[in-house]
Write a protein that holds these residues in place. Structure first.
Motif, PDB file in Angstrom:
ATOM      1  N   LEU A   1       0.856  -1.182   0.000  1.00 62.08           N
ATOM      2  CA  LEU A   1       0.000   0.000   0.000  1.00 62.08           C
ATOM      3  C   LEU A   1       0.893   1.233   0.000  1.00 62.08           C
ATOM      4  CD1 LEU A   1      -2.700  -0.964   2.692  1.00 62.08           C
ATOM      5  CD2 LEU A   1      -3.014  -0.908   0.205  1.00 62.08           C
ATOM      6  N   ASP A   2       0.372   2.329  -0.548  1.00 60.57           N
ATOM      7  CA  ASP A   2       1.114   3.592  -0.550  1.00 60.57           C
ATOM      8  C   ASP A   2       0.781   4.436   0.672  1.00 60.57           C
ATOM      9  OD1 ASP A   2       2.288   3.260  -3.217  1.00 60.57           O
ATOM     10  OD2 ASP A   2       0.223   3.465  -3.924  1.00 60.57           O
ATOM     11  N   LEU A   3      -0.415   4.212   1.233  1.00 59.61           N
ATOM     12  CA  LEU A   3      -0.929   5.113   2.265  1.00 59.61           C
ATOM     13  C   LEU A   3      -2.011   4.392   3.053  1.00 59.61           C
ATOM     14  CD1 LEU A   3      -1.359   8.128   3.346  1.00 59.61           C
ATOM     15  CD2 LEU A   3      -3.070   8.320   1.526  1.00 59.61           C
ATOM     16  N   VAL A   4      -2.090   4.663   4.352  1.00 63.21           N
ATOM     17  CA  VAL A   4      -3.220   4.219   5.175  1.00 63.21           C
ATOM     18  C   VAL A   4      -3.810   5.454   5.835  1.00 63.21           C
ATOM     19  CG1 VAL A   4      -3.978   2.827   7.141  1.00 63.21           C
ATOM     20  CG2 VAL A   4      -2.249   1.921   5.573  1.00 63.21           C
ATOM     21  N   VAL A   5      -5.140   5.558   5.806  1.00 58.19           N
ATOM     22  CA  VAL A   5      -5.840   6.724   6.345  1.00 58.19           C
ATOM     23  C   VAL A   5      -6.803   6.262   7.429  1.00 58.19           C
ATOM     24  CG1 VAL A   5      -7.182   8.781   5.778  1.00 58.19           C
ATOM     25  CG2 VAL A   5      -5.793   7.687   4.011  1.00 58.19           C
ATOM     26  N   GLY A   6      -6.813   6.952   8.562  1.00 57.62           N
ATOM     27  CA  GLY A   6      -7.770   6.633   9.612  1.00 57.62           C
ATOM     28  C   GLY A   6      -7.193   6.848  10.995  1.00 57.62           C
ATOM     29  N   ARG A   7      -7.930   6.353  11.979  1.00 59.55           N
ATOM     30  CA  ARG A   7      -7.500   6.432  13.376  1.00 59.55           C
ATOM     31  C   ARG A   7      -6.701   5.181  13.689  1.00 59.55           C
ATOM     32  NH1 ARG A   7     -11.307   7.258  18.786  1.00 59.55           N
ATOM     33  NH2 ARG A   7      -9.931   6.159  20.234  1.00 59.55           N
ATOM     34  N   MET A   8      -5.407   5.338  13.968  1.00 59.81           N
ATOM     35  CA  MET A   8      -4.564   4.149  14.118  1.00 59.81           C
ATOM     36  C   MET A   8      -3.410   4.343  15.078  1.00 59.81           C
ATOM     37  SD  MET A   8      -2.771   4.546  10.382  1.00 59.81           S
ATOM     38  CE  MET A   8      -3.887   5.810   9.769  1.00 59.81           C
ATOM     39  N   THR A   9      -3.308   5.472  15.763  1.00 61.87           N
ATOM     40  CA  THR A   9      -2.130   5.737  16.586  1.00 61.87           C
ATOM     41  C   THR A   9      -1.984   4.748  17.733  1.00 61.87           C
ATOM     42  OG1 THR A   9      -3.472   7.394  17.752  1.00 61.87           O
ATOM     43  CG2 THR A   9      -1.951   8.198  16.080  1.00 61.87           C
ATOM     44  N   GLU A  10      -3.095   4.076  18.115  1.00 61.80           N
ATOM     45  CA  GLU A  10      -3.003   3.099  19.201  1.00 61.80           C
ATOM     46  C   GLU A  10      -2.473   1.753  18.719  1.00 61.80           C
ATOM     47  OE1 GLU A  10      -5.817   4.546  18.167  1.00 61.80           O
ATOM     48  OE2 GLU A  10      -6.847   5.567  19.810  1.00 61.80           O
ATOM     49  N   ALA A  11      -2.368   1.557  17.407  1.00 59.80           N
ATOM     50  CA  ALA A  11      -1.955   0.264  16.863  1.00 59.80           C
ATOM     51  C   ALA A  11      -0.457   0.042  17.067  1.00 59.80           C
ATOM     52  CB  ALA A  11      -2.296   0.187  15.374  1.00 59.80           C
ATOM     53  N   ARG A  12      -0.106  -1.144  17.560  1.00 51.86           N
ATOM     54  CA  ARG A  12       1.313  -1.405  17.786  1.00 51.86           C
ATOM     55  C   ARG A  12       2.064  -1.545  16.466  1.00 51.86           C
ATOM     56  NH1 ARG A  12       2.893  -6.693  17.156  1.00 51.86           N
ATOM     57  NH2 ARG A  12       0.962  -7.881  17.063  1.00 51.86           N
ATOM     58  N   GLU A  13       1.378  -1.886  15.370  1.00 59.10           N
ATOM     59  CA  GLU A  13       2.023  -2.063  14.055  1.00 59.10           C
ATOM     60  C   GLU A  13       2.499  -0.744  13.456  1.00 59.10           C
ATOM     61  OE1 GLU A  13      -0.572  -5.442  14.917  1.00 59.10           O
ATOM     62  OE2 GLU A  13      -0.921  -3.296  14.888  1.00 59.10           O
ATOM     63  N   ILE A  14       2.142   0.394  14.074  1.00 57.12           N
ATOM     64  CA  ILE A  14       2.504   1.698  13.510  1.00 57.12           C
ATOM     65  C   ILE A  14       3.924   2.095  13.871  1.00 57.12           C
ATOM     66  CG2 ILE A  14       1.827   3.243  15.408  1.00 57.12           C
ATOM     67  CD1 ILE A  14       0.352   4.949  13.313  1.00 57.12           C
ATOM     68  N   GLN A  15       4.559   1.325  14.732  1.00 53.19           N
ATOM     69  CA  GLN A  15       5.835   1.676  15.362  1.00 53.19           C
ATOM     70  C   GLN A  15       6.806   2.459  14.486  1.00 53.19           C
ATOM     71  OE1 GLN A  15       7.160  -2.190  16.523  1.00 53.19           O
ATOM     72  NE2 GLN A  15       5.939  -2.248  18.388  1.00 53.19           N
ATOM     73  N   ASP A  16       7.260   1.887  13.379  1.00 51.00           N
ATOM     74  CA  ASP A  16       8.315   2.529  12.594  1.00 51.00           C
ATOM     75  C   ASP A  16       7.789   3.152  11.305  1.00 51.00           C
ATOM     76  OD1 ASP A  16       7.670   0.127  11.493  1.00 51.00           O
ATOM     77  OD2 ASP A  16       9.723  -0.527  11.116  1.00 51.00           O
ATOM     78  N   LEU A  17       6.495   3.405  11.256  1.00 52.47           N
ATOM     79  CA  LEU A  17       5.903   4.073  10.100  1.00 52.47           C
ATOM     80  C   LEU A  17       5.710   5.557  10.410  1.00 52.47           C
ATOM     81  CD1 LEU A  17       3.254   1.330   9.228  1.00 52.47           C
ATOM     82  CD2 LEU A  17       5.394   1.789   8.011  1.00 52.47           C
ATOM     83  N   ALA A  18       5.553   6.355   9.375  1.00 48.50           N
ATOM     84  CA  ALA A  18       5.419   7.807   9.556  1.00 48.50           C
ATOM     85  C   ALA A  18       3.939   8.179   9.619  1.00 48.50           C
ATOM     86  CB  ALA A  18       6.100   8.540   8.400  1.00 48.50           C
ATOM     87  N   PHE A  19       3.523   8.843  10.708  1.00 51.53           N
ATOM     88  CA  PHE A  19       2.124   9.218  10.898  1.00 51.53           C
ATOM     89  C   PHE A  19       1.993  10.737  10.947  1.00 51.53           C
ATOM     90  CE2 PHE A  19      -1.541  10.326  13.534  1.00 51.53           C
ATOM     91  CZ  PHE A  19      -2.555   9.617  12.896  1.00 51.53           C
TER      92      PHE A  19
END
Length: 309
Positions: free
Chosen positions: A148-166
């Motif tokens: 995927l190029d982009l994910v949009v939504g509410r996700m800051t609580e997700a542990r998978e977001i660790q090393d991605l840019a939000f």
């Protein structure tokens, strides 16, 4: 310089095992034998002089070294596939943006952005948008692998977001809503224990939104009722709520129009006071295309102009 002993088949096998979390399923997907898959991964580990996977009761999991390789190999292989595909696209005149959408943006933010994108189509060239929906863990994993190029939504609580840019756009709450005329409609103050007398519609377990529901239940010493509908489907949740006595744990964006029209009513008890951060998540190891940057700018403009920040 890339070690010449590392072949394309090594990386393809590695990514498929990481995706499937199973040597057997990965081998089936790539149409090779399981011993052949194990041998390919072993060859890659020998070249890198490290273990990439470890066995768990649920299958196989990436080691820290495996996670590091995944962060780079996924986007690199995807970029190669896109380069080959772009040769064919040159003749067809089409390119694609691959967007992951969480349920928190399916009702207003993303549809408005897509309408503006298509209205300005000549500005961006012939670029189509492919939207994939699902829970944050699924979408963020695909983003990390370069699918995927982009994910949009509410996700800051997700542990998978660790090393991605939000990038934060605005805050949005989860609300407790019912149909107009529901027995709890207008009850104020509403005792928390009254909620368990009715069915609930709520996000499935292991999702970031469900974590907020679980926290609410802990704060009010509640146990979830036995009558539950667990789904991320907004149409199913909406219709079931309108035609029953269910209580829907709903993203504010998803119910705004029905609340304004009086079809749904918000209960007087707050599930959360502040809400979560809705925004854009990208893979920093992938060079963003001009089309992706343009689409992100449209999302920013729509969020600023039509939604509460």
């Amino acid at each position: 310089m890339l070690n010449a002993r590392i072949k394309l088949r090594h990386l393809q096998a590695f990514l498929e095992v990481a995706r499937q979390r199973s040597f057997a399923r990965a081998a089936e997907r790539l149409a090779i034998t399981q011993p052949g898959m194990s041998k390919t991964i072993r060859e890659l580990e020998e070249v890198l002089d490290t273990s990439l996977f470890e066995r768990t009761p649920q299958g196989v999991a990436l080691t820290q070294a495996g996670l590091t390789l995944l962060r780079h190999a996924g986007p690199a292989l995807r970029a190669l596939e896109e380069g080959v595909g772009a040769i064919g696209d040159t003749h067809q005149g089409t390119r694609w943006l691959r967007v992951g959408a969480l349920s928190t943006v399916e009702s207003r933010l993303l549809p408005k952005a897509l309408r503006r994108w298509h209205a300005e189509g000549s500005t961006h060239g012939e670029v189509g948008v492919n939207v994939v929906t699902g829970p944050s863990a699924f979408l963020l994993s695909r983003l990390r692998r370069g699918e995927l190029d982009l994910v949009v939504g509410r996700m800051t609580e997700a542990r998978e977001i660790q090393d991605l840019a939000f990038e934060h756009l605005y805050y949005e709450r989860l609300l407790l809503v019912v149909r107009a005329g529901h027995p709890l409609d207008g009850v104020d103050p509403l005792p928390p224990e009254a909620l368990t007398d009715h069915p609930w519609v709520l996000p499935p377990p292991q999702t970031t939104l469900r974590q907020q529901v679980d926290s609410f239940c802990v704060r009010h010493a509640l146990s979830l009722p036995s009558r539950l509908l667990e789904t991320l489907s907004l149409p199913l949740s909406r219709h079931y709520t309108l035609e029953s006595e269910a209580i829907w744990v709903a993203p504010e964006e998803a119910v705004a129009e029905d609340l304004a029209a009086g079809r749904l009513c918000r209960l007087s008890l707050d599930l959360e006071s502040h809400g979560g951060s809705v925004g854009l998540c990208t893979n920093a190891s992938m060079q963003p295309s001009l089309a992706l940057e343009a689409f992100c700018e449209i999302l920013r403009q729509v969020a600023t102009g039509s939604l509460r920040v």
